[in-house]
Design a protein around this motif. Structure first.
Motif, mmCIF file in Angstrom:
data_model
loop_
_atom_site.group_PDB
_atom_site.id
_atom_site.type_symbol
_atom_site.label_atom_id
_atom_site.label_comp_id
_atom_site.label_asym_id
_atom_site.label_seq_id
_atom_site.Cartn_x
_atom_site.Cartn_y
_atom_site.Cartn_z
ATOM 1 N N SER A 22 -16.113 -30.895 -7.315
ATOM 2 C CA SER A 22 -16.308 -30.934 -5.601
ATOM 3 C C SER A 22 -16.496 -29.650 -5.207
ATOM 4 O O SER A 22 -17.551 -28.843 -5.382
ATOM 5 C CB SER A 22 -15.272 -31.772 -5.199
ATOM 6 N N SER A 52 -19.350 -33.029 -9.654
ATOM 7 C CA SER A 52 -19.560 -33.651 -8.163
ATOM 8 C C SER A 52 -19.954 -32.473 -7.242
ATOM 9 O O SER A 52 -19.270 -32.252 -6.262
ATOM 10 C CB SER A 52 -18.461 -34.456 -7.663
ATOM 11 N N ASP A 104 -21.638 -41.454 -5.564
ATOM 12 C CA ASP A 104 -20.626 -40.490 -5.308
ATOM 13 C C ASP A 104 -21.470 -39.736 -3.901
ATOM 14 O O ASP A 104 -22.313 -39.107 -4.211
ATOM 15 C CB ASP A 104 -20.400 -39.465 -6.128
ATOM 16 N N GLY A 126 -18.152 -45.258 -1.505
ATOM 17 C CA GLY A 126 -18.437 -44.147 -2.542
ATOM 18 C C GLY A 126 -17.329 -43.047 -2.687
ATOM 19 O O GLY A 126 -16.817 -42.812 -3.891
ATOM 20 N N PHE A 127 -17.035 -42.642 -1.658
ATOM 21 C CA PHE A 127 -16.191 -41.459 -1.355
ATOM 22 C C PHE A 127 -14.588 -42.117 -1.894
ATOM 23 O O PHE A 127 -14.197 -41.266 -2.849
ATOM 24 C CB PHE A 127 -15.916 -41.043 -0.228
ATOM 25 N N ILE A 130 -15.392 -43.625 -5.860
ATOM 26 C CA ILE A 130 -16.015 -42.760 -6.761
ATOM 27 C C ILE A 130 -15.311 -41.467 -6.988
ATOM 28 O O ILE A 130 -14.680 -40.908 -7.851
ATOM 29 C CB ILE A 130 -17.466 -42.779 -7.169
ATOM 30 N N HIS A 131 -15.556 -40.746 -5.768
ATOM 31 C CA HIS A 131 -15.107 -39.481 -5.326
ATOM 32 C C HIS A 131 -13.387 -39.218 -5.733
ATOM 33 O O HIS A 131 -13.178 -38.409 -6.361
ATOM 34 C CB HIS A 131 -15.798 -38.917 -4.358
ATOM 35 N N SER A 133 -11.745 -41.258 -6.767
ATOM 36 C CA SER A 133 -11.255 -42.131 -8.267
ATOM 37 C C SER A 133 -10.088 -43.311 -7.818
ATOM 38 O O SER A 133 -9.145 -43.470 -8.786
ATOM 39 C CB SER A 133 -10.369 -41.177 -9.389
ATOM 40 N N SER A 138 -15.445 -43.859 -12.093
ATOM 41 C CA SER A 138 -15.143 -42.609 -11.375
ATOM 42 C C SER A 138 -15.200 -41.652 -12.263
ATOM 43 O O SER A 138 -15.287 -41.705 -13.788
ATOM 44 C CB SER A 138 -13.930 -42.848 -10.529
ATOM 45 N N TYR A 139 -15.014 -40.368 -11.808
ATOM 46 C CA TYR A 139 -14.938 -39.178 -12.786
ATOM 47 C C TYR A 139 -13.908 -39.281 -13.518
ATOM 48 O O TYR A 139 -13.817 -38.741 -14.718
ATOM 49 C CB TYR A 139 -15.102 -37.944 -11.944
#
Length: 173
Positions: A22, A52, A104, A126-127, A130-131, A133, A138-139
């Motif tokens: 990020s 990301s 994401d 999405g945040f 996914i972002h 988690s 997710s990541y």
């Protein structure tokens, strides 16, 4: 950048991987561009992994840079709308990998101008899913996502590993 400068001498017999997630990916990517230009990185012994990255070609910073009002809002809150990262800035010999999960909003911002509320809902989902988690794909669970495509930059040596997760709203539900 200071770490890259300090490790320049250590790359003679070591392989160094710089990675960030990020905002950390943005910082590593920006430092990489400056370090490469200054000759601080040994391309045969260095790997860059950006997970990301907000400056991915589909990221929020690219979207903000292409929208005058959003760019002004970014500036007003102290952020930069500096657009997508240029793969040519890290040369043709330094391997850079950008890891992105579609959905994401940091690395793959979704916006449809005539559906602003739906776009906002999808990006918030999405945040979270996914972002941050909080969802099943997710990541944190990247190895479990089977649907993946790999793209390569025309300039530079950037590989884009794009994982296709379930839709953010599906994950939240």
């Amino acid at each position: 950048l200071q770490t890259m400068q300090a490790l320049k001498g250590a790359t003679n017999d070591r392989y160094v991987v710089y990675t960030g997630y990020s905002q950390g990916a943005e910082a590593v990517g920006d430092a990489t561009e400056r370090a490469y230009a200054a000759g601080l990185l040994a391309p045969g012994r260095t790997q860059i992994v950006l997970v990301s990255d907000p400056r991915s070609p589909w990221g929020i910073k690219q979207w903000a840079a292409s929208n005058v009002l959003v760019s002004a809002l970014f500036t007003a809150v102290g952020a930069t709308a500096d657009g997508a990262r240029d793969p040519a800035d890290t040369g043709v010999d330094l391997p850079v990998t950008s890891v992105i999960i579609d959905g994401d909003p940091v690395a793959n911002f979704q916006w449809v101008w005539y559906r602003p509320v739906a776009s906002l809902v999808v990006n918030v989902a999405g945040f979270l899913a996914i972002h941050a988690s909080l969802g099943p794909e997710s990541y944190a669970t990247l190895a479990q996502i089977q649907d993946k495509e790999v793209l390569y930059s025309q300039d530079g040596k950037t590989t884009y590993a794009i994982y296709h997760a379930d839709h953010p709203l599906t994950q939240v539900v």
